[in-house]
Write a protein that holds these residues in place. Structure first.
Motif, PDB file in Angstrom:
ATOM      1  N   VAL A   1       8.113  -6.299  12.060  1.00 28.40           N
ATOM      2  CA  VAL A   1       8.811  -5.055  11.738  1.00 28.40           C
ATOM      3  C   VAL A   1       8.273  -4.437  10.468  1.00 28.40           C
ATOM      4  CG1 VAL A   1      11.065  -4.017  11.170  1.00 28.40           C
ATOM      5  CG2 VAL A   1      10.940  -5.873  13.029  1.00 28.40           C
ATOM      6  N   LEU A   2       7.875  -3.193  10.477  1.00 25.50           N
ATOM      7  CA  LEU A   2       7.715  -2.684   9.117  1.00 25.50           C
ATOM      8  C   LEU A   2       8.775  -1.836   8.568  1.00 25.50           C
ATOM      9  CD1 LEU A   2       4.209  -1.278  10.402  1.00 25.50           C
ATOM     10  CD2 LEU A   2       4.871  -3.458   9.729  1.00 25.50           C
ATOM     11  N   ASP A   3       9.128  -2.317   7.529  1.00 27.87           N
ATOM     12  CA  ASP A   3      10.362  -1.754   6.633  1.00 27.87           C
ATOM     13  C   ASP A   3      10.181  -0.709   5.762  1.00 27.87           C
ATOM     14  OD1 ASP A   3      12.672  -3.177   8.297  1.00 27.87           O
ATOM     15  OD2 ASP A   3      11.638  -4.872   7.238  1.00 27.87           O
ATOM     16  N   ASP A   4      10.534   0.581   5.876  1.00 27.97           N
ATOM     17  CA  ASP A   4      10.444   1.595   5.048  1.00 27.97           C
ATOM     18  C   ASP A   4      11.813   2.068   4.492  1.00 27.97           C
ATOM     19  OD1 ASP A   4       9.882   3.634   3.483  1.00 27.97           O
ATOM     20  OD2 ASP A   4       8.793   5.011   4.887  1.00 27.97           O
ATOM     21  N   PHE A   5      12.399   1.037   3.720  1.00 25.24           N
ATOM     22  CA  PHE A   5      13.741   1.300   3.320  1.00 25.24           C
ATOM     23  C   PHE A   5      13.879   2.726   2.690  1.00 25.24           C
ATOM     24  CE2 PHE A   5      12.976  -3.475   2.741  1.00 25.24           C
ATOM     25  CZ  PHE A   5      13.791  -3.683   3.849  1.00 25.24           C
TER      26      PHE A   5
ATOM     27  N   GLN B   1      14.120   5.045   5.025  1.00 24.82           N
ATOM     28  CA  GLN B   1      15.295   4.761   6.129  1.00 24.82           C
ATOM     29  C   GLN B   1      14.749   4.609   7.440  1.00 24.82           C
ATOM     30  OE1 GLN B   1      19.338   6.067   5.678  1.00 24.82           O
ATOM     31  NE2 GLN B   1      18.945   6.667   3.483  1.00 24.82           N
ATOM     32  N   THR B   2      13.697   4.165   7.498  1.00 25.28           N
ATOM     33  CA  THR B   2      12.908   4.245   9.024  1.00 25.28           C
ATOM     34  C   THR B   2      12.060   2.914   8.920  1.00 25.28           C
ATOM     35  OG1 THR B   2      10.901   5.328   8.035  1.00 25.28           O
ATOM     36  CG2 THR B   2      12.438   6.778   9.065  1.00 25.28           C
ATOM     37  N   SER B   3      12.147   2.456  10.043  1.00 30.24           N
ATOM     38  CA  SER B   3      11.303   1.171  10.238  1.00 30.24           C
ATOM     39  C   SER B   3      10.546   1.424  11.762  1.00 30.24           C
ATOM     40  CB  SER B   3      12.324  -0.113  10.710  1.00 30.24           C
ATOM     41  OG  SER B   3      12.956   0.009  11.943  1.00 30.24           O
ATOM     42  N   ARG B   4       9.320   0.761  11.789  1.00 31.54           N
ATOM     43  CA  ARG B   4       8.772   0.746  13.021  1.00 31.54           C
ATOM     44  C   ARG B   4       8.251  -0.643  13.566  1.00 31.54           C
ATOM     45  NH1 ARG B   4       3.215   1.664  11.140  1.00 31.54           N
ATOM     46  NH2 ARG B   4       3.373   1.736   9.266  1.00 31.54           N
ATOM     47  N   VAL B   5       8.015  -0.798  14.502  1.00 28.67           N
ATOM     48  CA  VAL B   5       7.594  -2.171  15.035  1.00 28.67           C
ATOM     49  C   VAL B   5       6.221  -2.186  15.605  1.00 28.67           C
ATOM     50  CG1 VAL B   5       8.171  -3.972  16.908  1.00 28.67           C
ATOM     51  CG2 VAL B   5      10.130  -2.583  15.738  1.00 28.67           C
TER      52      VAL B   5
ATOM     53  N   THR C   1       2.806  -3.368  -5.570  1.00 30.94           N
ATOM     54  CA  THR C   1       3.511  -2.233  -5.130  1.00 30.94           C
ATOM     55  C   THR C   1       2.717  -1.090  -4.647  1.00 30.94           C
ATOM     56  OG1 THR C   1       3.565  -1.511  -7.308  1.00 30.94           O
ATOM     57  CG2 THR C   1       5.185  -3.076  -6.488  1.00 30.94           C
ATOM     58  N   THR C   2       1.521  -1.006  -5.192  1.00 31.76           N
ATOM     59  CA  THR C   2       0.531   0.256  -4.652  1.00 31.76           C
ATOM     60  C   THR C   2       0.780   0.331  -3.133  1.00 31.76           C
ATOM     61  OG1 THR C   2      -1.215  -1.319  -4.791  1.00 31.76           O
ATOM     62  CG2 THR C   2      -0.728   0.203  -6.864  1.00 31.76           C
ATOM     63  N   GLU C   3       0.873  -0.768  -2.274  1.00 29.20           N
ATOM     64  CA  GLU C   3       0.582  -0.656  -1.122  1.00 29.20           C
ATOM     65  C   GLU C   3       1.965  -0.123  -0.393  1.00 29.20           C
ATOM     66  OE1 GLU C   3      -2.552  -0.589  -0.022  1.00 29.20           O
ATOM     67  OE2 GLU C   3      -2.284  -0.680  -2.150  1.00 29.20           O
ATOM     68  N   MET C   4       3.134  -0.063  -0.916  1.00 26.55           N
ATOM     69  CA  MET C   4       4.318   0.538  -0.625  1.00 26.55           C
ATOM     70  C   MET C   4       4.181   1.927  -0.021  1.00 26.55           C
ATOM     71  SD  MET C   4       7.544  -0.702  -2.827  1.00 26.55           S
ATOM     72  CE  MET C   4       7.162   0.262  -4.139  1.00 26.55           C
ATOM     73  N   SER C   5       3.433   2.737  -0.834  1.00 23.14           N
ATOM     74  CA  SER C   5       3.219   4.042  -0.047  1.00 23.14           C
ATOM     75  C   SER C   5       1.895   4.205   0.786  1.00 23.14           C
ATOM     76  CB  SER C   5       2.788   5.119  -1.345  1.00 23.14           C
ATOM     77  OG  SER C   5       1.913   4.646  -2.212  1.00 23.14           O
ATOM     78  N   ALA C   6       0.978   3.089   0.426  1.00 21.78           N
ATOM     79  CA  ALA C   6      -0.387   3.236   1.273  1.00 21.78           C
ATOM     80  C   ALA C   6       0.258   2.721   2.702  1.00 21.78           C
ATOM     81  CB  ALA C   6      -1.340   2.089   0.835  1.00 21.78           C
ATOM     82  N   CYS C   7       0.852   1.821   2.951  1.00 20.14           N
ATOM     83  CA  CYS C   7       1.517   1.457   4.237  1.00 20.14           C
ATOM     84  C   CYS C   7       2.750   2.062   4.672  1.00 20.14           C
ATOM     85  CB  CYS C   7       1.838  -0.028   4.334  1.00 20.14           C
ATOM     86  SG  CYS C   7       0.170  -1.109   3.876  1.00 20.14           S
ATOM     87  N   GLY C   8       3.300   2.685   3.910  1.00 23.41           N
ATOM     88  CA  GLY C   8       4.460   3.388   4.271  1.00 23.41           C
ATOM     89  C   GLY C   8       5.573   2.608   4.440  1.00 23.41           C
ATOM     90  N   MET C   9       5.517   1.449   3.645  1.00 22.46           N
ATOM     91  CA  MET C   9       6.855   0.417   3.819  1.00 22.46           C
ATOM     92  C   MET C   9       7.030  -0.380   2.492  1.00 22.46           C
ATOM     93  SD  MET C   9       4.629  -2.449   5.527  1.00 22.46           S
ATOM     94  CE  MET C   9       3.200  -1.945   6.502  1.00 22.46           C
ATOM     95  N   GLN C  10       8.180  -1.132   2.340  1.00 31.11           N
ATOM     96  CA  GLN C  10       8.209  -1.741   1.083  1.00 31.11           C
ATOM     97  C   GLN C  10       8.223  -3.592   1.572  1.00 31.11           C
ATOM     98  OE1 GLN C  10      11.036   0.787   1.517  1.00 31.11           O
ATOM     99  NE2 GLN C  10       9.136   1.805   0.760  1.00 31.11           N
TER     100      GLN C  10
END
Ligand code: ZN
Length: 759
Positions: free
Chosen positions: A51-55, A58-62, A239-248
């Motif tokens: 599960v990829l969590d983009d808190f 408010q979206t997640s994907r699998v 944390t730079t990868e939060m936006s790169a991966c679209g997830m936290q």
């Protein structure tokens, strides 16, 4: 369309987990399945669900990764449309599709809209039959936390900060402490933090969770960490990868060993959330939001660490089966707080109701501010939580459907299920459950809740005490308003009033009234009861009563010294004169005392005499009486201010001794004579009329008058400074003497002589 996944798949058989373990133990050995893009591909293997969590959005994907343990190939499964339900970590399947980008296999679901895909077939093979009971997720989870820096981006938290978040927060808010608390000691996390290591990736490169994790594992291994001894592996990334991966954060759902990725690494509940996925939990959702149920760590991030919701507690096996009750009949049920010690609860902690149309269950639970849950949002307290969950222990999202206030209703009209919160306390709530098998929900009347405050008051006999009555209508919202009649029951002879005596209340509403109770003046000291009966002619369910205590106290008599006041407070007179005073005596006893008789005495200077009348007074509490004191000073009393006193005594009550005084001023008598009158002259008119004049005399007090002396005899007195009289013929000699009011006389004035000749 040949998609053949209809039923939910079972999860996590032991044999599948062993396969997965073998596979992940060799993370670097596999390679991407390679085929030219668009070419047909066929592959068999075991699924890993991540599960990829983009808190933040408010979206997640699998992502589903398929690993072929024999060929050591792996691929990411990309579905045209939604992934088939029931695809979970450990699921074994073979797929036929076409090669996509980045080592993926494109699989058609049931949509014909994606023209680049060919028809695919997906056959799922399952190794075991569906499990029917929860397996307790338990034991200390041995965890390696690897801090992995990129070549151009670093994790700014220190290893010790991350160590605290995970294992040893000094305030007790570590991930380990949270899981131990919420799992009732079943699960904890221990291990170590390794790194930071630099892996050969740069920030904002392609999001490659598996590649980064493999590189981090290699770096840790090179540093001497025995990765294989840690079945839980968590990677802290810049944390730079939060936006790169679209997830936290991201987490593998179930399986062992497991991986979790944390990019928002200063936020504790992101760690809890991703590790929760590792333990096979999916999201705590609401129908509106995948992360909407923040009563659970498997929801939105950035909240204090907290417990898990009722479905997750059952899924994890942390709630003993005996504390979970499945309700199959209408009735009233209590549900104890989910956080309470399961061995010390007054009721089940989870109530389940089958939802027949889907096979899901409704879960009823109640939350209390115990332990870490004291940090829950206040809106989660005092309310029954209604969740929906597939209830077969697999990783499906839980859905919180309702939070009920008292008299609040959750209804499922399709299945004829109605849940009403009747009342709540600090450790439990009471619900009415109606299971009618269909139809519309109906009004359910409930006994109202009556409160009287204060529960006890005390007062003297004859006094009035008031109590506040509060009445809450607990009917469910499908009921009309009700009129509750109030009546008091009080001891014989007492008076009671209820205002108002009727309360009209809508369901859920609370009304108040005042009960006033007056005891009879003769009531003996004792505790008496006053009762309020609530009734409703239309609904017998609305009858109940409550009582308060009225303690009649014996009033305590407090005796005090009376006050003694003189009027006037001072009199003056010459020695030997008599002066009279009015003396007021006022009782200061408290109101419950009996009357007292006081003896009056007097105290005067030696040699004086006095009379006092009367010499006794009888006084009720607060009353006043007066006596007269007449004092005669000694005839030889020197001029001075003397004190005269009246005192009270009471042989029965020493406290009644008191005294009061006045001033008696003795004024000295006048012994100083006036001065001698001077300048006496005489004149004669009309031959025989003699007129005398003289100069005034002076006196220390005042000249009262003058004596007229003629030929040695006093012939007259006058206050004037002149005197006239008619004479017969002869020789006369006059003088005058001045005198004052005290009778002091001056010496004689000069004499004047004259002769009257009568022809
Ligand atoms: Zn998640």
């Amino acid at each position: 369309m040949q998609f053949r996944v209809n039923a939910r798949l079972p999860c996590c058989s032991t044999s599948i987990l062993l396969h997965a373990a073998a596979l992940f133990a060799l993370p670097l050995a596999g390679h991407s399945a390679s085929a030219a893009r668009g070419q047909p591909m066929q592959m068999s293997g075991v699924v890993t669900e991540i599960v990829l969590d983009d808190f933040a959005h408010q979206t997640s994907r699998v992502e589903y990764r398929l690993d072929d343990v024999q060929s050591r190939r792996h691929a990411t499964l990309r579905f045209d449309g939604a992934a088939p339900q029931g695809l979970h970590t450990g699921t074994r399947l073979s797929v036929t599709g076409v090669a996509g980008d980045g080592g993926s296999i494109l699989l058609s679901a049931d949509s014909a809209s994606v023209q680049t895909m060919q028809a695919t077939s997906l056959a799922m093979q399952t190794a075991t039959t569906q499990s029917t009971a929860a397996t307790v997720v338990s034991g200390v989870q041995n965890t390696i936390v690897i801090i992995a820096n990129f070549t151009n981006a670093t994790v700014t938290s220190t290893p010790s900060q991350i160590q605290n978040i995970m294992f040893s927060d000094p305030t007790g808010h570590s991930i380990d402490a949270m899981f131990r608390e919420t799992s009732f000691g079943n699960v904890g996390f221990s291990g170590q933090v390794a790194g930071p290591f630099v892996i050969n990736f740069s920030a904002a490169s392609t999001c490659d969770l598996a590649g980064w994790a493999n590189a981090a594992d290699a770096a840790a291994t090179a540093a001497g960490v025995n990765i294989s001894s840690y079945p839980r592996r968590l990677y802290v990334m810049p944390t730079t990868e939060m936006s790169a991966c679209g997830m936290q954060g991201a987490g593998q759902v179930g399986g062992s060993p497991s991986r979790a990725w944390v990019f928002d690494y200063t936020v504790s509940d992101v760690y809890a959330h991703e590790l929760g996925h590792n333990l096979n939990m999916a999201h705590a959702s609401t129908p509106a939001s995948v992360y909407g149920d923040v009563s659970d760590d498997m929801a939105a991030s950035g909240y204090p660490l907290r417990h898990f919701n009722a479905p997750h507690m059952e899924q994890m096996g942390w709630m003993p089966a005996g504390n979970i009750r499945t309700i199959t009949a209408s009735g009233t049920y209590a549900v104890a707080a989910l956080e309470s010690n399961p061995t010390q609860v007054p009721a089940p902690q989870i109530l389940k109701i089958l939802k027949p149309d889907t096979g899901d269950y409704y879960y009823l639970s109640y939350r209390a501010p115990l332990g870490l849950d004291s940090g829950l949002l206040a809106g989660y307290f005092n309310r029954v939580h209604v969740h929906k969950y597939a209830g077969n222990y697999a990783a499906y999202d839980t859905y919180r459907l309702a939070l009920l206030d008292d008299a609040g209703v959750f209804s499922d009209t399709t299945n004829g299920i109605t849940v009403t919160q009747v009342s709540h306390a600090s450790d439990r709530a009471t619900v009415q459950v109606q299971i009618s098998g269909g139809g519309t929900p109906t009004c359910q009347r409930a006994t109202p809740v009556l409160a009287l405050s204060p529960s006890s008051q005390s007062g003297a006999a004859g006094s009035t005490r008031s109590y506040t009555l509060s009445l809450a209508n607990k009917d469910n919202t499908y009921c009309s308003a009700s009129s509750f009649s109030l009546a008091d029951v009080i001891p014989s002879g007492w008076t009671g009033t209820l205002s108002p005596s009727t309360l009209s209340l809508a369901p859920g509403a609370t009304g108040s009234a005042t009960l006033s109770v007056t005891s009879v003046a003769t009531a003996a000291a004792a505790t008496y009861s006053a009762t309020v009966n609530v009734s409703d002619a239309a609904n017998s369910a609305h009858a109940l009563s409550g009582s308060v205590a009225y303690v009649v106290q014996t009033a305590t008599c407090v005796r005090s010294a009376p006050t003694i006041a003189f009027s006037p407070t001072s009199r003056s007179g010459s020695a030997g004169s008599s002066q009279s005073y009015t003396v007021s005596i006022t009782s200061k006893d408290s109101s419950s005392c009996s009357a007292s008789t006081l003896s009056l005495g007097r105290l005067i200077p030696s040699g004086w005499s006095a009379s006092l009348s009367p010499t006794t007074v009888s006084l009720s509490p607060g009353a006043a009486s007066s006596a007269t004191l007449t004092v005669t000073s000694a005839s030889n009393a020197a001029a001075a201010t003397y004190s005269v006193q009246v005192n009270t005594t009471d042989s029965a009550t020493p406290a009644h001794s008191a005294s009061g005084s006045a001033s008696d001023v003795v004024v000295q008598g006048d012994t100083q004579p006036p001065s001698v009158p001077t300048a006496l002259t005489a004149s004669v008119s009309k031959r025989t009329n003699v007129s005398l004049t003289w100069q005034a005399a002076t006196d220390n007090v005042g000249v009262a008058g003058y004596e007229i002396w003629r030929n040695g005899a006093r012939v007259a007195t006058t206050a004037a400074r002149s005197y006239s009289e008619a004479l017969t013929g002869g020789a006369y000699t006059y003088y005058v003497v001045a005198y004052d009011a005290a009778g002091n006389r001056s010496g004689p004035s000069n004499s004047v002589s004259l002769t009257i000749k009568v022809r």
